[in-house]
Design a protein around this motif. Structure first.
Motif, mmCIF file in Angstrom:
data_model
loop_
_atom_site.group_PDB
_atom_site.id
_atom_site.type_symbol
_atom_site.label_atom_id
_atom_site.label_comp_id
_atom_site.label_asym_id
_atom_site.label_seq_id
_atom_site.Cartn_x
_atom_site.Cartn_y
_atom_site.Cartn_z
ATOM 1 N N ASN A 112 0.807 -1.227 0.000
ATOM 2 C CA ASN A 112 0.000 0.000 0.000
ATOM 3 C C ASN A 112 0.841 1.279 0.000
ATOM 4 O OD1 ASN A 112 0.939 -0.224 2.596
ATOM 5 N ND2 ASN A 112 -1.035 -0.785 3.472
ATOM 6 N N GLY A 113 2.125 1.181 -0.333
ATOM 7 C CA GLY A 113 2.943 2.381 -0.517
ATOM 8 C C GLY A 113 3.278 3.144 0.745
ATOM 9 N N MET A 114 3.236 2.497 1.912
ATOM 10 C CA MET A 114 3.609 3.195 3.144
ATOM 11 C C MET A 114 5.125 3.344 3.227
ATOM 12 S SD MET A 114 1.081 2.027 6.158
ATOM 13 C CE MET A 114 -0.673 2.388 6.063
ATOM 14 N N PHE A 115 5.566 4.446 3.829
ATOM 15 C CA PHE A 115 6.988 4.775 3.881
ATOM 16 C C PHE A 115 7.681 4.012 5.008
ATOM 17 C CE2 PHE A 115 4.792 8.493 2.171
ATOM 18 C CZ PHE A 115 5.508 8.718 0.996
ATOM 19 N N LEU A 116 8.766 3.321 4.666
ATOM 20 C CA LEU A 116 9.611 2.696 5.682
ATOM 21 C C LEU A 116 10.422 3.781 6.370
ATOM 22 C CD1 LEU A 116 10.738 0.029 6.916
ATOM 23 C CD2 LEU A 116 12.499 0.108 5.137
ATOM 24 N N THR A 117 10.551 3.689 7.697
ATOM 25 C CA THR A 117 11.245 4.739 8.445
ATOM 26 C C THR A 117 12.582 4.253 9.003
ATOM 27 O OG1 THR A 117 10.144 4.215 10.535
ATOM 28 C CG2 THR A 117 9.072 5.824 9.094
ATOM 29 N N GLY A 118 13.444 5.211 9.273
ATOM 30 C CA GLY A 118 14.760 4.906 9.834
ATOM 31 C C GLY A 118 15.565 6.165 10.003
ATOM 32 N N TYR A 119 16.870 6.002 10.123
ATOM 33 C CA TYR A 119 17.791 7.136 10.260
ATOM 34 C C TYR A 119 18.434 7.421 8.908
ATOM 35 C CZ TYR A 119 17.511 5.864 15.222
ATOM 36 O OH TYR A 119 17.072 5.550 16.478
ATOM 37 N N GLN A 120 18.365 8.661 8.456
ATOM 38 C CA GLN A 120 19.025 9.044 7.209
ATOM 39 C C GLN A 120 20.481 9.380 7.514
ATOM 40 O OE1 GLN A 120 16.712 9.098 4.506
ATOM 41 N NE2 GLN A 120 18.500 9.037 3.153
ATOM 42 N N ALA A 121 21.408 8.899 6.696
ATOM 43 C CA ALA A 121 22.836 9.140 6.917
ATOM 44 C C ALA A 121 23.244 10.511 6.402
ATOM 45 C CB ALA A 121 23.655 8.059 6.226
ATOM 46 N N THR A 122 24.293 11.047 6.998
ATOM 47 C CA THR A 122 24.911 12.288 6.528
ATOM 48 C C THR A 122 26.355 11.981 6.167
ATOM 49 O OG1 THR A 122 23.501 13.605 8.007
ATOM 50 C CG2 THR A 122 25.473 14.661 7.116
ATOM 51 N N ASP A 123 26.692 12.139 4.881
ATOM 52 C CA ASP A 123 28.043 11.831 4.390
ATOM 53 C C ASP A 123 28.468 10.416 4.763
ATOM 54 O OD1 ASP A 123 28.303 14.375 3.271
ATOM 55 O OD2 ASP A 123 29.098 15.209 5.137
ATOM 56 N N GLY A 124 27.515 9.487 4.668
ATOM 57 C CA GLY A 124 27.822 8.083 4.922
ATOM 58 C C GLY A 124 27.834 7.683 6.375
ATOM 59 N N VAL A 125 27.490 8.604 7.277
ATOM 60 C CA VAL A 125 27.545 8.325 8.714
ATOM 61 C C VAL A 125 26.136 8.357 9.297
ATOM 62 C CG1 VAL A 125 28.457 9.051 10.954
ATOM 63 C CG2 VAL A 125 29.854 9.297 8.891
ATOM 64 N N ILE A 126 25.782 7.313 10.056
ATOM 65 C CA ILE A 126 24.479 7.233 10.723
ATOM 66 C C ILE A 126 24.570 7.889 12.087
ATOM 67 C CG2 ILE A 126 22.732 5.692 11.681
ATOM 68 C CD1 ILE A 126 22.745 5.631 8.689
ATOM 69 N N ASN A 127 23.646 8.782 12.374
ATOM 70 C CA ASN A 127 23.555 9.391 13.701
ATOM 71 C C ASN A 127 22.309 8.843 14.388
ATOM 72 O OD1 ASN A 127 23.514 10.948 15.994
ATOM 73 N ND2 ASN A 127 23.038 12.870 14.947
ATOM 74 N N ALA A 130 19.514 11.051 15.510
ATOM 75 C CA ALA A 130 18.761 11.857 14.547
ATOM 76 C C ALA A 130 17.284 11.500 14.594
ATOM 77 C CB ALA A 130 19.310 11.637 13.136
ATOM 78 N N GLN A 131 16.475 12.331 13.978
ATOM 79 C CA GLN A 131 15.034 12.102 13.949
ATOM 80 C C GLN A 131 14.709 10.928 13.034
ATOM 81 O OE1 GLN A 131 12.815 15.539 12.829
ATOM 82 N NE2 GLN A 131 10.826 14.574 13.031
ATOM 83 N N VAL A 132 13.777 10.087 13.500
ATOM 84 C CA VAL A 132 13.333 8.952 12.692
ATOM 85 C C VAL A 132 12.324 9.450 11.662
ATOM 86 C CG1 VAL A 132 12.125 6.736 12.727
ATOM 87 C CG2 VAL A 132 13.704 7.322 14.566
ATOM 88 N N GLY A 133 12.530 9.071 10.410
ATOM 89 C CA GLY A 133 11.621 9.515 9.354
ATOM 90 C C GLY A 133 11.704 8.608 8.151
ATOM 91 N N PRO A 134 10.916 8.892 7.110
ATOM 92 C CA PRO A 134 10.945 8.081 5.890
ATOM 93 C C PRO A 134 12.358 8.019 5.300
ATOM 94 C CG PRO A 134 9.038 9.536 5.863
ATOM 95 C CD PRO A 134 9.880 9.953 7.040
ATOM 96 N N ILE A 135 12.722 6.841 4.832
ATOM 97 C CA ILE A 135 14.058 6.626 4.262
ATOM 98 C C ILE A 135 14.030 6.923 2.770
ATOM 99 C CG2 ILE A 135 15.814 4.897 3.724
ATOM 100 C CD1 ILE A 135 15.065 3.489 6.312
ATOM 101 N N GLN A 311 19.674 3.808 7.732
ATOM 102 C CA GLN A 311 19.562 2.565 8.500
ATOM 103 C C GLN A 311 18.114 2.378 8.938
ATOM 104 O OE1 GLN A 311 22.014 2.143 12.051
ATOM 105 N NE2 GLN A 311 22.027 -0.067 11.798
ATOM 106 N N VAL A 312 17.610 1.172 8.724
ATOM 107 C CA VAL A 312 16.221 0.858 9.046
ATOM 108 C C VAL A 312 16.046 0.789 10.556
ATOM 109 C CG1 VAL A 312 14.396 -0.862 8.803
ATOM 110 C CG2 VAL A 312 15.970 -0.431 6.896
ATOM 111 N N VAL A 313 14.961 1.372 11.036
ATOM 112 C CA VAL A 313 14.614 1.333 12.451
ATOM 113 C C VAL A 313 13.600 0.216 12.697
ATOM 114 C CG1 VAL A 313 13.174 2.544 14.154
ATOM 115 C CG2 VAL A 313 15.139 3.688 13.175
ATOM 116 N N LEU A 314 13.759 -0.494 13.810
ATOM 117 C CA LEU A 314 12.794 -1.515 14.224
ATOM 118 C C LEU A 314 12.050 -1.023 15.461
ATOM 119 C CD1 LEU A 314 14.905 -4.798 13.881
ATOM 120 C CD2 LEU A 314 13.309 -3.794 12.224
ATOM 121 N N ALA A 315 10.829 -1.520 15.620
ATOM 122 C CA ALA A 315 10.017 -1.183 16.798
ATOM 123 C C ALA A 315 9.563 -2.471 17.465
ATOM 124 C CB ALA A 315 8.800 -0.350 16.398
#
Length: 400
Positions: A112-127, A130-135, A311-315
């Motif tokens: 159904n096209g729902m957005f997978l959420t996680g941490y977006q990297a900055t310059d190849g580095v995961i923080n 950071a705020q969890v949001g659509p990848i 990086q994918v977030v799990l709940a």
């Protein structure tokens, strides 16, 4: 009383058959969790009034692994749920790991096209803070980066011939050195530079190393730098050594400035020196992506480089059984489930994400077929009690 008891039994058996039928129908649904019926008796004082369905619970046990058909397919092996949001920002959870990339580069589930959420990297580095949001997977080209540090590793043969101080070292004369290796570096524009490194055996346990940016030599001493190595009886360097190689601007780039560490040993084995590692890169076109077993989404570029983009977030929940089913293999948080706690693959109690795999339905068809027979017999038996009660009443009516 017999009619109400029998009717309650018919109703309960019919609902149980509905659950079994739903399980069987979804035996091939990715990430589906089988349901099971709980029954409870009904009493009025000391008189049994029949049976009722107390609830339908889900078995969140692990489903078997299956090979995925997409680079973004993923499976959770262990505890946890994928966290997804819809266009309105409502949050849902699921175990179906069938994902794809939409027209805007976001990772969405295929149902159904729902957005997978996680941490977006900055310059190849995961923080992780950071705020969890659509990848989103960016398809931008990888820009060039100049090499600034690197290393060579290997061995120098301890009994190689010793070359006297004269004739003086000459890169054009192979008799003035024992061995030459090459390291490829890149400048600020991504141009490749061949760094030649020459090794001269000057005495027992002693070597002199000369290096030059042969593509664009520096102005001093034709760009050559040198250092002396001395090895102990254990074959290890007595002191760490490095070469500060400076080139000249090349095709509009900044001058190459590379610090090369010499992580070399000396023993009786043949001489072989190779690149250990080096930073920097040539520009690269976006080629593809994949999901690692740590849940990291990795972009692959034409220059051979890989870069983590998210990086994918799990709940997970204190009481996963309290989640509310939403259809499409999705659940929503409730008061009974408690609030979700978030994590990443393999962290704490969370399971591991396996890229390129999918979790099959955990429905056991053998168990479901047996349950169907049992509930069918139960339905027939309850209908028989109603029939018998009817016959008893008919006998009473016929009394003269």
């Amino acid at each position: 009383m017999g009619f109400s008891q029998g009717l309650s039994g018919l109703s309960a058996a019919a609902k149980a058959l509905d659950v079994v039928g739903n399980n069987i129908a979804n035996s091939q649904t990715v990430g589906f969790k089988a349901g099971s019926v709980s029954f409870a008796d009904i009493f009025a004082g000391s008189m049994g009034m029949g049976v009722q369905v107390a609830g339908v619970s889900q078995n969140f046990g692990q489903g078997g692994p299956a090979t995925g058909g997409s680079a973004l397919d993923m499976m959770i092996s262990g505890n946890g749920f994928f966290r997804m949001v819809d266009e309105a920002g409502s949050v849902f959870y699921g175990r179906n790991g069938q994902f794809e990339q939409n027209e805007n580069g976001f990772i969405v589930n295929k149902t159904n096209g729902m957005f997978l959420t996680g941490y977006q990297a900055t310059d190849g580095v995961i923080n992780p803070g950071a705020q969890v949001g659509p990848i989103r997977i960016p398809k931008d080209d990888m820009p060039p980066a100049a090499s600034t540090k690197g290393s060579v590793t290997g061995n120098l043969k301890s009994d190689d011939k010793i070359i006297p101080a004269t004739p003086v070292f000459d890169p054009e004369d192979a008799d003035t050195y024992n061995y030459v290796s090459e390291v490829t570096a890149t400048d600020s524009l991504g141009n490749k530079h061949a760094i030649k490194v020459y090794y001269v055996h000057t005495g027992e346990g002693k070597w002199t190393v000369h290096a030059q940016d042969s593509t664009s030599p520096g102005a001093v001493n034709d760009g050559f730098v040198r250092t002396d190595l001395e090895f102990g009886p254990d074959g290890k360097l007595k002191d760490p050594k490095s070469l500060a190689i400076v080139g000249s601007p090349y095709n509009g780039s900044a001058a190459l400035n590379l610090n090369l560490d010499l992580n070399i040993t000396q023993n009786a084995s043949d001489t072989q020196v190779m690149l250990g590692e080096i930073d920097g890169q040539a520009p690269g076109k976006f080629n593809n992506y994949q999901v690692s077993d740590t849940g990291e989404v990795i972009a692959i570029y034409s220059n051979g480089k890989r870069q983590t983009v998210a990086q994918v977030v799990l709940a997970d929940f204190a009481n996963a059984g309290g989640l509310e089913q939403q259809g499409n293999n999705l659940w929503a948080e409730t008061v009974q489930s408690g609030q979700p706690f978030l994590g990443t693959s393999g962290m704490g109690s969370f399971g591991n994400i396996e890229g390129g795999m999918l979790e099959s339905s955990n429905v056991n068809l053998g168990d479901e077929m047996v349950n169907m027979i049992v509930y069918q017999r139960n339905y027939q038996s309850n209908s028989q009690t109603i029939k018998t009660q009817s016959e008893v009443l008919q006998t009473l009516v016929n009394l003269r």
